[in-house]
Design an enzyme around this catalytic site. Structure first.
Site, PDB file in Angstrom:
ATOM      1  N   ARG A  20       0.837  -1.209   0.000  1.00  0.00           N
ATOM      2  CA  ARG A  20       0.000   0.000   0.000  1.00  0.00           C
ATOM      3  C   ARG A  20       0.878   1.268   0.000  1.00  0.00           C
ATOM      4  O   ARG A  20       1.010   1.942  -1.015  1.00  0.00           O
ATOM      5  CB  ARG A  20      -0.961  -0.024   1.206  1.00  0.00           C
ATOM      6  N   CYS A 245      10.171   8.836  -0.899  1.00  0.00           N
ATOM      7  CA  CYS A 245       9.534   9.794  -0.001  1.00  0.00           C
ATOM      8  C   CYS A 245       8.962  10.929  -0.831  1.00  0.00           C
ATOM      9  O   CYS A 245       9.718  11.755  -1.347  1.00  0.00           O
ATOM     10  CB  CYS A 245      10.499  10.343   1.029  1.00  0.00           C
TER      11      CYS A 245
END
Ligand code: MG
Length: 316
Positions: A20, A245
């Site tokens: 996910r 990120c």
């Protein structure tokens, strides 16, 4: 060979977020069959807690637009398999697909709440409340994420009281586990221990608090160790460090599961995970994505298993 340290749990639940949180933040969109194979390989490697996907409105996260198909392909699985659900409609879809645990994703800061959920912090908690209530009535467990727990790219350092307040509200509305997210990876171990102390002080059981560290500044494992010594027993990580990120110009985001498991097993902490099988899974996934993994334990172990004598001869 493992060498323990005092004050650590004997068993840690590794909460795998690769399918996910990891895949959501990868540029490539993988076929649903590859995602199902990824989950099956993770299960076979002993990861029994895996966040599978996200039931967000169609078009918001193209990488996870196949949530129904994925759950149908996987069928019933042993262990814990939460799915992210922001709204009542998402909960309807998750229940219809057979999900038995959900997660909601709150923010400790106003700017990120607006950017991610298009609502204030209070507005997003008001949106989650009926979702959590209904999920609990249906017998589902509910994880509540608090993101931006230590720093926010727009607001800077985040006051601990804000984090404690959001965590407590999620707990009070019925969340069965709270995951503290260092979304931009800026936190350091003293801050982690302080925050856990702050949550304890308002009556939260640390055994039901998980930590979700990002390795952007190389602090994820140090922060994890501090959290474990403070009573945490559930740690989020992403196989192969999947996910990068999105809020910092760095290839390093989620703590890699391989790095975490290397440390835990070295400390004699049981995880139920077969690290070699996990490494093979992440090497396979890196091939699917066409990019190398940022995990250092993975790189070292993959190199050693490919050519152990060559690895030993190098002086590095
Ligand atoms: Mg993450």
């Amino acid at each position: 060979m493992s060498t323990p340290l005092p004050g650590l749990p004997s068993l840690v639940e590794v909460y795998e977020v690769g399918p996910r949180d990891g895949l959501q933040n990868e540029a490539s969109v993988l076929p649903v069959q590859v995602k199902a194979e990824f989950v099956r390989r993770l299960l076979a490697a002993g990861l029994s807690t895996i966040e599978l996907t996200s039931f967000v409105p169609a078009g918001r996260v193209p990488q996870l637009a196949d949530a129904e198909e994925l759950l149908a392909l996987l069928g019933p699985l042993p262990g814990r398999h939460p799915v992210l659900v922001p709204t009542q409609k998402g909960l309807d879809r998750a229940l219809a697909a057979g999900a038995r645990e959900i997660a909601v994703f709150a923010s400790a800061t106003e700017t990120f709440a607006q950017r991610n959920l298009r609502r204030s912090v209070a507005g997003s908690l008001a949106m989650f409340r009926p979702v959590v209530t209904r999920a609990r009535t249906e017998g589902l467990a509910v994880r509540g994420y608090v993101s931006m727990c230590f720093g926010d790219p727009w607001e800077g350092p985040v006051p601990q009281a804000q984090v404690v307040d959001v965590a407590l509200r999620l707990h009070e509305m019925g969340c069965t586990e709270i995951s503290l997210g260092d979304t931009i990876g800026v936190g350091t171990p003293g801050q982690v221990v302080e925050l856990l102390r702050g949550l304890s002080a308002v009556g939260m059981a640390i055994g039901r608090v998980a930590v979700h560290f990002h390795d952007t500044y190389g602090q994820a494992l140090a922060n994890t160790l501090a959290a474990l010594q403070a009573g945490v027993t559930t740690v989020d990580a992403s196989a192969g460090g999947l996910g990068g990120c999105p809020y910092a110009a760095s290839a390093t985001g989620n703590l890699a599961t391989e790095d975490l498991v290397w440390q835990l097993h070295g400390l004699g902490v049981d995880t139920g995970i077969d690290l070699d099988a996990l490494v093979r899974t992440s090497v396979w996934m890196a091939e699917q994505l066409g990019r190398p993994s940022p995990s250092r334990a993975l790189a070292a172990l993959a190199a050693t298993s490919a050519s152990p004598s060559a690895a030993n001869e190098k002086s590095c």
